[in-house]
Design a protein around this motif. Structure first.
Motif, PDB file in Angstrom:
ATOM      1  N   CYS A 131      46.104  18.301  30.433  1.00 30.65           N
ATOM      2  CA  CYS A 131      45.067  17.331  30.793  1.00 30.65           C
ATOM      3  C   CYS A 131      43.704  17.848  30.364  1.00 30.65           C
ATOM      4  O   CYS A 131      43.374  19.019  30.567  1.00 30.65           O
ATOM      5  CB  CYS A 131      45.071  17.097  32.298  1.00 30.65           C
ATOM      6  N   PHE A 132      42.911  16.926  29.794  1.00 26.68           N
ATOM      7  CA  PHE A 132      41.528  17.231  29.426  1.00 26.68           C
ATOM      8  C   PHE A 132      40.715  15.948  29.509  1.00 26.68           C
ATOM      9  O   PHE A 132      41.266  14.854  29.622  1.00 26.68           O
ATOM     10  CB  PHE A 132      41.450  17.857  28.021  1.00 26.68           C
ATOM     11  N   ARG A 133      39.400  16.096  29.439  1.00 23.68           N
ATOM     12  CA  ARG A 133      38.500  14.937  29.527  1.00 23.68           C
ATOM     13  C   ARG A 133      38.550  14.121  28.239  1.00 23.68           C
ATOM     14  O   ARG A 133      38.648  14.679  27.152  1.00 23.68           O
ATOM     15  CB  ARG A 133      37.066  15.399  29.766  1.00 23.68           C
ATOM     16  N   ASP A 134      38.427  12.814  28.397  1.00 22.45           N
ATOM     17  CA  ASP A 134      38.320  11.938  27.232  1.00 22.45           C
ATOM     18  C   ASP A 134      36.963  12.194  26.576  1.00 22.45           C
ATOM     19  O   ASP A 134      35.951  12.313  27.262  1.00 22.45           O
ATOM     20  CB  ASP A 134      38.434  10.470  27.661  1.00 22.45           C
ATOM     21  N   ILE A 135      36.954  12.275  25.265  1.00 23.95           N
ATOM     22  CA  ILE A 135      35.718  12.559  24.534  1.00 23.95           C
ATOM     23  C   ILE A 135      34.722  11.404  24.618  1.00 23.95           C
ATOM     24  O   ILE A 135      33.518  11.584  24.453  1.00 23.95           O
ATOM     25  CB  ILE A 135      36.043  12.923  23.062  1.00 23.95           C
ATOM     26  N   ASN A 136      35.223  10.206  24.899  1.00 22.69           N
ATOM     27  CA  ASN A 136      34.396   9.003  25.024  1.00 22.69           C
ATOM     28  C   ASN A 136      34.670   8.358  26.383  1.00 22.69           C
ATOM     29  O   ASN A 136      35.302   7.305  26.453  1.00 22.69           O
ATOM     30  CB  ASN A 136      34.772   8.015  23.918  1.00 22.69           C
ATOM     31  N   PRO A 137      34.212   8.949  27.471  1.00 23.26           N
ATOM     32  CA  PRO A 137      34.599   8.458  28.802  1.00 23.26           C
ATOM     33  C   PRO A 137      34.109   7.048  29.095  1.00 23.26           C
ATOM     34  O   PRO A 137      32.975   6.701  28.799  1.00 23.26           O
ATOM     35  CB  PRO A 137      33.972   9.476  29.748  1.00 23.26           C
ATOM     36  N   ALA A 138      34.997   6.272  29.687  1.00 19.89           N
ATOM     37  CA  ALA A 138      34.673   4.902  30.082  1.00 19.89           C
ATOM     38  C   ALA A 138      34.156   4.842  31.515  1.00 19.89           C
ATOM     39  O   ALA A 138      33.601   3.835  31.930  1.00 19.89           O
ATOM     40  CB  ALA A 138      35.911   4.016  29.947  1.00 19.89           C
ATOM     41  N   ALA A 139      34.360   5.913  32.279  1.00 19.98           N
ATOM     42  CA  ALA A 139      33.968   5.978  33.682  1.00 19.98           C
ATOM     43  C   ALA A 139      33.672   7.445  34.022  1.00 19.98           C
ATOM     44  O   ALA A 139      33.976   8.337  33.219  1.00 19.98           O
ATOM     45  CB  ALA A 139      35.091   5.433  34.564  1.00 19.98           C
ATOM     46  N   PRO A 140      33.104   7.702  35.200  1.00 23.83           N
ATOM     47  CA  PRO A 140      32.787   9.087  35.564  1.00 23.83           C
ATOM     48  C   PRO A 140      33.984  10.041  35.478  1.00 23.83           C
ATOM     49  O   PRO A 140      33.822  11.210  35.128  1.00 23.83           O
ATOM     50  CB  PRO A 140      32.284   8.959  37.002  1.00 23.83           C
ATOM     51  N   HIS A 141      35.162   9.545  35.796  1.00 25.81           N
ATOM     52  CA  HIS A 141      36.380  10.350  35.673  1.00 25.81           C
ATOM     53  C   HIS A 141      37.283   9.653  34.660  1.00 25.81           C
ATOM     54  O   HIS A 141      37.818   8.582  34.935  1.00 25.81           O
ATOM     55  CB  HIS A 141      37.097  10.477  37.023  1.00 25.81           C
ATOM     56  N   HIS A 142      37.412  10.248  33.484  1.00 26.86           N
ATOM     57  CA  HIS A 142      38.273   9.692  32.432  1.00 26.86           C
ATOM     58  C   HIS A 142      38.958  10.864  31.755  1.00 26.86           C
ATOM     59  O   HIS A 142      38.343  11.625  31.024  1.00 26.86           O
ATOM     60  CB  HIS A 142      37.446   8.887  31.430  1.00 26.86           C
ATOM     61  N   TYR A 143      40.238  10.999  32.060  1.00 20.83           N
ATOM     62  CA  TYR A 143      41.028  12.123  31.572  1.00 20.83           C
ATOM     63  C   TYR A 143      42.208  11.615  30.766  1.00 20.83           C
ATOM     64  O   TYR A 143      42.644  10.468  30.916  1.00 20.83           O
ATOM     65  CB  TYR A 143      41.526  12.968  32.754  1.00 20.83           C
ATOM     66  N   LEU A 144      42.720  12.493  29.927  1.00 18.07           N
ATOM     67  CA  LEU A 144      43.913  12.189  29.137  1.00 18.07           C
ATOM     68  C   LEU A 144      44.994  13.188  29.495  1.00 18.07           C
ATOM     69  O   LEU A 144      44.725  14.388  29.591  1.00 18.07           O
ATOM     70  CB  LEU A 144      43.615  12.269  27.634  1.00 18.07           C
ATOM     71  N   ILE A 145      46.194  12.684  29.697  1.00 16.94           N
ATOM     72  CA  ILE A 145      47.366  13.530  29.923  1.00 16.94           C
ATOM     73  C   ILE A 145      48.234  13.378  28.683  1.00 16.94           C
ATOM     74  O   ILE A 145      48.597  12.256  28.312  1.00 16.94           O
ATOM     75  CB  ILE A 145      48.177  13.085  31.158  1.00 16.94           C
ATOM     76  N   ILE A 146      48.560  14.504  28.041  1.00 15.88           N
ATOM     77  CA  ILE A 146      49.393  14.461  26.839  1.00 15.88           C
ATOM     78  C   ILE A 146      50.608  15.357  27.012  1.00 15.88           C
ATOM     79  O   ILE A 146      50.538  16.386  27.680  1.00 15.88           O
ATOM     80  CB  ILE A 146      48.624  14.900  25.573  1.00 15.88           C
TER      81      ILE A 146
END
Length: 150
Positions: A29-44
């Motif tokens: 898990c890491f932060r989205d490079i282009n966050p749409a909201a205060p908390h926007h993470y990606l799980i890969i």
């Protein structure tokens, strides 16, 4: 692994700019490079899977573990209202990286007005709970899409 895939590079630890918030043997898990909201993470997943359309009935537990990690990261980051979150996949061709990634977004009320369409269920985005039902109801050896040799 796909040598040209940025998410594969991140999963191998070769991208020094990406802060890993949580990982195990299978997921990261890491932060989205282009966050749409205060908390926007990606799980890969650490293995290269092109998209959600490549998943088969037997991947339901992988998707469940991805969602569990997303919720755990939200809690660790101070999000307590689990009713005001979005967990889901963009559907090709509306993906920016061809590596399976679950979007974890909170709070939904703070999703940027200009980006809300990207997280509205429909042809672009499928919520994880709905996608889980599709996977559970698909038949063994049936294919949602034949884009991955899994």
């Amino acid at each position: 692994m796909d040598e040209d895939c940025i998410f594969c590079i991140i999963s191998k630890g070769e991208d020094k700019e990406t802060e890993i918030l949580k990982q195990d043997e299978e997921l990261m898990c890491f932060r989205d490079i282009n966050p749409a909201a205060p908390h926007h993470y990606l799980i890969i997943p650490k293995v290269h899977i092109v998209s959600c359309l490549c998943l088969q009935w037997y991947h339901h537990s992988l998707v469940e573990r991805m969602a569990e990690m997303g919720k755990a990261v939200l809690l660790e980051q101070g999000v307590s209202d689990m009713t005001d979150i979005k967990l889901g996949f963009h559907i090709p061709p509306y993906t920016s990286v061809n590596h399976l990634h679950l979007h974890v977004v909170a709070p939904t009320e703070h999703i940027s007005h200009y980006l809300r369409y990207k997280f509205t269920p429909g042809e672009r985005f499928v919520e994880v709970d709905y996608f889980q039902k599709i996977l559970r109801n698909s038949q063994p050896h049936s294919e949602l899409h034949s884009c991955c040799p899994l």
